[in-house]
Scaffold this motif. Structure first.
Motif, PDB file in Angstrom:
ATOM      1  N   ASP A  58       2.620  -3.703  13.048  1.00 35.08           N
ATOM      2  CA  ASP A  58       1.314  -4.313  13.290  1.00 35.08           C
ATOM      3  C   ASP A  58       0.984  -5.292  12.168  1.00 35.08           C
ATOM      4  OD1 ASP A  58      -1.131  -4.983  14.131  1.00 35.08           O
ATOM      5  OD2 ASP A  58      -2.033  -3.002  13.971  1.00 35.08           O
ATOM      6  N   ASN A  87     -10.981 -13.078  25.287  1.00 37.52           N
ATOM      7  CA  ASN A  87     -11.477 -12.881  23.927  1.00 37.52           C
ATOM      8  C   ASN A  87     -13.001 -12.893  23.815  1.00 37.52           C
ATOM      9  OD1 ASN A  87     -11.914 -15.549  24.402  1.00 37.52           O
ATOM     10  ND2 ASN A  87     -10.372 -16.280  22.952  1.00 37.52           N
ATOM     11  N   LEU A 122     -11.813   0.588  19.590  1.00 30.89           N
ATOM     12  CA  LEU A 122     -12.354  -0.055  18.396  1.00 30.89           C
ATOM     13  C   LEU A 122     -13.871   0.131  18.374  1.00 30.89           C
ATOM     14  CD1 LEU A 122     -10.370  -3.380  18.705  1.00 30.89           C
ATOM     15  CD2 LEU A 122      -9.961  -1.617  17.015  1.00 30.89           C
ATOM     16  N   ASN A 175      -8.136 -13.685  15.386  1.00 30.61           N
ATOM     17  CA  ASN A 175      -8.768 -12.694  14.504  1.00 30.61           C
ATOM     18  C   ASN A 175      -9.787 -13.322  13.560  1.00 30.61           C
ATOM     19  OD1 ASN A 175      -7.185 -14.000  12.662  1.00 30.61           O
ATOM     20  ND2 ASN A 175      -5.925 -12.246  12.110  1.00 30.61           N
ATOM     21  N   GLN A 193       2.299  -3.519  20.836  1.00 31.54           N
ATOM     22  CA  GLN A 193       0.979  -4.099  20.549  1.00 31.54           C
ATOM     23  C   GLN A 193      -0.062  -3.530  21.513  1.00 31.54           C
ATOM     24  OE1 GLN A 193      -1.101  -6.701  22.026  1.00 31.54           O
ATOM     25  NE2 GLN A 193      -2.343  -6.857  20.188  1.00 31.54           N
ATOM     26  N   HIS A 194       0.348  -3.359  22.778  1.00 33.09           N
ATOM     27  CA  HIS A 194      -0.556  -2.814  23.797  1.00 33.09           C
ATOM     28  C   HIS A 194      -0.919  -1.362  23.456  1.00 33.09           C
ATOM     29  CE1 HIS A 194      -2.393  -2.191  27.674  1.00 33.09           C
ATOM     30  NE2 HIS A 194      -1.685  -1.095  27.807  1.00 33.09           N
ATOM     31  N   ARG A 244      -0.969  -0.029  20.519  1.00 32.18           N
ATOM     32  CA  ARG A 244      -1.857  -0.011  19.350  1.00 32.18           C
ATOM     33  C   ARG A 244      -3.273  -0.422  19.727  1.00 32.18           C
ATOM     34  NH1 ARG A 244       2.813  -1.989  16.367  1.00 32.18           N
ATOM     35  NH2 ARG A 244       2.259  -4.063  17.050  1.00 32.18           N
ATOM     36  N   SER A 245      -3.383  -1.432  20.613  1.00 32.23           N
ATOM     37  CA  SER A 245      -4.718  -1.935  20.962  1.00 32.23           C
ATOM     38  C   SER A 245      -5.459  -0.987  21.896  1.00 32.23           C
ATOM     39  CB  SER A 245      -4.622  -3.316  21.597  1.00 32.23           C
ATOM     40  OG  SER A 245      -3.928  -3.215  22.810  1.00 32.23           O
ATOM     41  N   SER A 246      -4.775   0.006  22.475  1.00 31.20           N
ATOM     42  CA  SER A 246      -5.457   0.959  23.351  1.00 31.20           C
ATOM     43  C   SER A 246      -6.278   1.962  22.547  1.00 31.20           C
ATOM     44  CB  SER A 246      -4.456   1.689  24.238  1.00 31.20           C
ATOM     45  OG  SER A 246      -3.581   2.442  23.440  1.00 31.20           O
TER      46      SER A 246
END
Lengths: 353, 192
Positions: free
Chosen positions: A41, A160, A119, A334, A111-112, A114-116
């Protein structure tokens, strides 16, 4: 004709080529910050050193590990007549191509995953309002009495949009009224989209909590192009901030993998609707008309989704009209998550409204 | 030829002295280690470059290296058809650290490919080209010490490799245009 001599040796070399090429890709991803090729990451790490260390580590481990495995397990066969140049070239080519394909598939999957992980979101606060054809969320700081400055936030049109919630939450905490626009598919159409900002300004100026002489607009990505275009025509907007506006056609190359995983980058590169809207908004042409009102242009130093050269050329011609700020080690996607960017934006609006 | 033989004997005298040195020479001279290292550098070079211009130069270097390898192999095949030179171990007592190849000793095929890749890259990227020259030189020296080539074979291989690369990069002009087309097509797929 190709002659592989020993099937086991050929398969061993193929596997060695595959693993070592996989390692090389990880090293390259670390060196050039190609997030779309990285298994680790990269964007979660703050410093360049932190970002690189895992990528290089994994890459070197794969190269050295596969090399040691191949030479130790095939030591005798290596020093006997075996594969010739043509066979070696073919096997390496196949191994490297497979490594590239696997990297392009596995990196987005990781990446998917991790983003699940959920946040922290501040998006549930505020009151929903209708703005032209779109909807918006009006957030007013608690205990606001005297008329206050208000800012309309226009996100980038696409996946986004939610990044604006972070910015909105921060601005409300700092005592600014915020209207976050959520444009739908219909309101993307040109010229209808041009009605969005005037409608938002009209709505804000009618609110008793808002000081109509202190209205600002902030756009992110293509939303930045829209606020530039809208502010050039609407004198109601007293301060304009554009975060990573697209302004010119996005260069399509490997660089997109510095911001996006491969499938998303392919979709981004092939998004004709977005390219058409960018062209129709033609924000670069209208940017000079915002002066003498304050105009902030904020970019990430590592933004790979915007062609910087034509924008910098334009900026050189309009030095006095634009307040340019570059956030170190921030990219395009970001940018808003960076504390430095949040602080810069809020302070700039507080100063100019 | 006497100098050639003298230098060969000098290089080959390093073989058989120490098991560690022999292992190092064996690792360097085999068909898999340094050749794979050379192509791995090429593979990395394709994705390298801080600016699009630098990356495009690197990608031109990679495409040129692949093409010059083909040309280099053609030249060597042609040379082998007209001239056959027996390997040193077939004519002299040597300490052999490798198997007994049956093809012509002149020119050194592996060295030629190494220098061909290094020169192709060096003409675009001096820093990486230099690293590749070091790897190619190690390959040539190891094959000399291991007893499979005379120094003149290594020198011949170097010359053929450099000549092939120079021809592809500097003399065959249409290749530059072909690289532009290939790179542009691959950019659309985000692979360049």
């Amino acid at each position: 004709m190709l002659y592989f001599v020993s099937k086991e040796l050929a398969l061993g070399y193929l596997f060695f080529s595959f693993l070592s090429a996989l390692g090389v890709l990880q090293c390259v991803a670390a060196r050039y910050h190609l997030f779309g090729l990285a298994f680790w990451d990269g964007r979660a790490q703050r410093t360049c050193r932190q970002r690189c260390i895992w990528g290089y580590g994994l890459g070197i481990l794969l190269i050295a590990g596969s090399g040691i495995w191949f030479f130790v397990s095939h030591w005798v066969e290596i020093f006997a007549p075996g594969l010739a140049g043509a066979e070696l070239s073919l096997l390496f080519g196949v191994g490297a191509a497979c490594a590239l394909a696997v990297t392009l598939v596995v990196a987005p999957l990781l990446q998917h995953l991790r983003s699940s992980i959920p946040l922290q979101s501040k998006g549930s606060e505020g009151q929903m309002v209708a703005v032209s054809r779109a909807t918006g969320r009006l957030c007013i700081p608690a205990g606001a009495t005297a008329p206050m400055p208000a800012i309309c936030l226009v996100p980038g049109f696409g996946a986004n949009e939610k990044v604006m919630d972070t910015l909105a939450g921060h601005m409300v905490q700092e005592g600014l009224i915020v209207l976050v626009i959520h444009p739908d598919e219909e309101s993307h159409a040109y010229p209808e989209i041009l009605a969005l900002l005037p409608a938002a300004m009209s709505l804000l100026s009618k609110r008793p909590e808002v000081d109509p002489q202190r209205l600002g607009a902030l756009g992110y990505d293509l939303g930045g192009d829209l606020v530039i275009r809208a502010a050039s025509a609407s004198k109601r907007i007293k301060a304009v901030a554009a975060l990573a506006p697209v302004l010119v056609d996005t260069p399509v190359s490997l660089d997109l993998l510095g911001e996006l995983p491969y499938p998303q980058a392919l979709r981004w590169a092939g998004d004709r609707k977005r390219a058409k809207l960018r062209k129709e908004l033609n924000a670069l042409e209208y940017g000079a008309k915002i002066a003498p009102r304050p105009f902030l242009l904020l970019y990430g130093a590592e933004d790979r989704l915007v062609a910087r050269a034509p924008v910098e050329e334009w900026l050189a011609q309009h030095k006095d009209a634009v307040d340019l700020k570059v956030i170190p080690s921030a990219g395009h996607l970001n940018l808003v998550n960076r504390p430095m960017a949040l602080h810069t934006i809020v302070q700039w609006f507080k100063e100019h409204l | 030829m006497a100098i050639d033989l003298m230098l060969f004997k000098l290089g080959n005298s390093l073989a058989g002295r120490s098991p560690i040195l022999d292992t190092v020479i064996r690792i360097l001279m085999n068909d898999y280690a340094l050749t794979t290292a050379l192509v791995l550098v090429l593979f990395a070079l394709w994705f390298s470059g801080k600016s699009p211009t630098t990356r495009e130069q690197n990608q031109r270097a990679v495409l040129s290296a692949i093409t010059s390898m083909f040309l280099d192999n053609l030249i060597i095949k042609a040379l082998n058809l007209v001239y056959y030179r027996p390997r040193p171990f077939a004519e002299h007592p040597v300490t052999l650290l490798f198997y007994r190849p049956s093809d012509s000793s002149f020119p050194s095929n592996a060295t030629s490919v190494g220098f061909c890749i290094a020169t192709s890259v060096w003409l675009f990227n001096r820093k990486v080209g230099f690293i590749l020259y070091v790897l190619a030189s190690l390959l040539g020296l190891a094959r000399l010490c291991g007893g499979v080539h005379y120094p003149s074979d290594i020198l011949g291989g170097m010359l053929v490799g450099v000549f092939s690369a120079y021809l592809v990069v500097r003399k065959i002009r249409f290749l530059g245009q072909l690289w532009t087309v290939i790179i542009q097509r691959l950019r659309r797929l985000l692979l360049a």
